[in-house]
Write an enzyme that holds these catalytic residues in place. Sequence first.
Site, PDB file in Angstrom:
ATOM      1  CE  LYS A  75       3.048  -3.209   4.441  1.00  0.00           C
ATOM      2  NZ  LYS A  75       2.477  -1.876   4.753  1.00  0.00           N
ATOM      3  CD  GLN A  76       5.268  -2.279  -0.273  1.00  0.00           C
ATOM      4  OE1 GLN A  76       4.501  -2.099   0.655  1.00  0.00           O
ATOM      5  NE2 GLN A  76       5.079  -1.750  -1.471  1.00  0.00           N
ATOM      6  CD  GLU A 112       4.149   1.440   4.021  1.00  0.00           C
ATOM      7  OE1 GLU A 112       3.709   2.452   3.455  1.00  0.00           O
ATOM      8  OE2 GLU A 112       3.432   0.483   4.370  1.00  0.00           O
ATOM      9  CD1 TRP A 117       2.561   4.354  -2.568  1.00  0.00           C
ATOM     10  CD2 TRP A 117       3.965   3.698  -4.175  1.00  0.00           C
ATOM     11  NE1 TRP A 117       3.208   3.218  -2.119  1.00  0.00           N
ATOM     12  CE2 TRP A 117       4.066   2.796  -3.080  1.00  0.00           C
ATOM     13  CE3 TRP A 117       4.764   3.482  -5.295  1.00  0.00           C
ATOM     14  CZ2 TRP A 117       4.930   1.701  -3.082  1.00  0.00           C
ATOM     15  CZ3 TRP A 117       5.634   2.392  -5.291  1.00  0.00           C
ATOM     16  CH2 TRP A 117       5.711   1.516  -4.210  1.00  0.00           C
ATOM     17  CG  ASP A 118      -1.244   1.463  -3.812  1.00  0.00           C
ATOM     18  OD1 ASP A 118      -0.367   2.140  -3.252  1.00  0.00           O
ATOM     19  OD2 ASP A 118      -1.927   0.612  -3.217  1.00  0.00           O
TER      20      ASP A 118
END
Length: 770
Positions: A601-602, A488, A357-358
Amino acid sequence: MKQYLQLHEWKIIEESFDAENHEISESIFSLGNGRMGQRANFEETYTGKSLPGNYVAGVYYPDKTRVGWWKNGYPEYFAKVLNAAEWAGIEIKIDGEILDLAKCEVSSFRRELNMQQGYLERNFEAKTASGKIVKVQATRFCSMVDDECGAVRYSLTPVNFSGEITLTPFINGDVSNQDSNYEEKFWDETGKGFYENGSFVEMRTKKTGFVVCTGMQFSVSLDGQPVQLKPTQIEREKFTGLEIKTPVKEASTITLYKYAANLSSFNHPAGELQLKTEETLDKITKKGFNQMLKEQAEAWAEKWEMNDIKIEGDVAAQQAIRFNIFQLEQTYTGKDARLNIGPKGFTGEKYGGSTYWDTEAYCIPFYLATAGQEVARNLLIYRYDQLQKAIENAEKLGFKDGAALYPMVTMNGEECHNEWEITFEEIHRNGAIAYAIFNYINYTGDEAYLASNGLEVLIGIARFWAQRVNWSEVRQQYVMLGVTGPNEYENNINNNWYTNTIAAWCLKYVLEATEIVQKQNPERLAEIFTKTNFDAVKEASLFNKIAGQLYFPFDKVNQIFMQQDNYLDKEQILVKDLPESERPINQKWSWDRILRSCFIKQADVLQGIYFFQDRYDLETIRRNFNFYEARTVHESSLSPCVHAILAAKLGDQEKAYEFYLRTSRLDLDNYNNDTCDGCHITSMAGTWMSVVEGFGGMRVKNGTLHLNPFLPEKWTSFSFQINFRDALLNIKVYAGRVEISNKSNREVKVKVYDQEQNISAKQQVIVNKP
């Protein structure tokens, strides 16, 4: 963090050789041209630690999946890009002694990536075990003009001896992948042979049946004069080489020019590959190395004219942004809608070289603004062409009636990620694909794309969301259970705010898209409804109902969007209180401990705020930013750029700059101790976003380009290019003003600091900051 590279505006420079840095450098100095690429392995023999890598776009292998047990819906394989034949290799012998920097005393060494002109150069002086000293200069590139080809110029000078030099240029197809299961090799030889001054090896992948023919031709000169060649042919399984022995006097220079081609059945009929490879080699050999290098520089000059970002006053920032842009352009050129952008591009094997999906969330904005709109459109077409596979993927998980779940990881549209918490649960990827359609249309104004391709994709995605939610009698709302958000470090959670937010948006956007197509092309809308069996009354009503009654977790005490149900049950430790010795936690902690922690994580909630930031006032954004940023460890390369953009929007210039430097120099400084696996290509598009959308404040609202720029404290100015609806604009930002030059032949309207500016063709406006 490891800083060993020199700062330079246009070059990446490594001074001195340290074997401990070699695999990192192999990633950083990688080359590519959209069709093929390679890590920066040495041309000559190197027996030290190395990750050899040569990759051909579109060629992959369905590897075994490593899972302890099988469940319904699991993908059958994990697709991976394959290490292909080594084409740049040249074995060097000095009086019978193999030149190998792992066994030599290296007295000088310089490796230089020239990003402006698109080539890699290496110079070194080394003493062999027998005391012979040689100087070497090696230059190579993957041609942007002949994009199935590469070339090498390799010059060697004896410093303290005269003797016999043996040169053996070769093609070696007996290669393996670092991440192969059980040391399996993935190629079978289908042919090999020799030309007058060259050779080839043809191989077929197991299972997938891709055929690749890799060939080379070469010439040799001594002190600039051609050498008549009488090579000896060498062949073994998956290997061909040509050995040339020649006496060389002290201080004389022998130079080998090697021309190589990688042709695959992805682009040519398999039965014609050997002939076409020879024809291609003949063409580039006739051009010669210098002409090819000249064309390479011209091709890159054209690209930089469109996409360069200039930063004055901060060499580290300047070098970093150009490195990011350079790697993006090497990875994807937009010529072929069958290709996409792997998270490592052509720089390494991690993530299998597959599509994530990046692409939709991070890469689309870069290609929209720095190329013709057909480039970004091809990225959308890639997903449209895989819509039927997305429907089949959803069917495997029990969805029906044309619901589409795009894969988390794919090469051909099939899901090939084998971790359940990703494959089954990280479903927000569907939303990113829908958002990319909106983003493309919002930027280009190409609403006709909805009728031709986009609406069918949106219907499939909306149907998935409508079936994925369920009605909660307790809440009297729709809920989304058992998901993994962008963070994640949280699996199998309920009501991820970001996933619910983008799902509700998708359900509404498909209805807006339907109305647009109805107005512009009602006949085509009828065709789409028939093709998809779409019930315009029943399904539209359901989509509206779900979007209006979907539950969004919210914390009233902190006045923030809660990442998911029960997130605040976790012990709330801040990242600043984590001992440095325990970071990165994904390399120091057990997975169980990570899952029970509050660490992120992000960007997760902040990813949704970034996408839909015009919905929220600054104070709402600030509360959520301050809360979640303090808990984010940024152990995904995709995270710092989102934080940089939001920090810039909030006026926190110091944090915006800090996050920009982190995302832009992530690989150059090996922030996460993983650059040896390859560069983080897709997050490099986020670096571009950090400058243009962050410091430049660029948005497109109602068809109008908006700019709200500021100048980071360490910079004296910066400028960037924007290709907006066929108008090429150069925006230069100073401390108190912005200069916008319209390089196109049409007038364009821009809002700068909310002041409307009409910029005539070939004209410039200067806007002072209020």
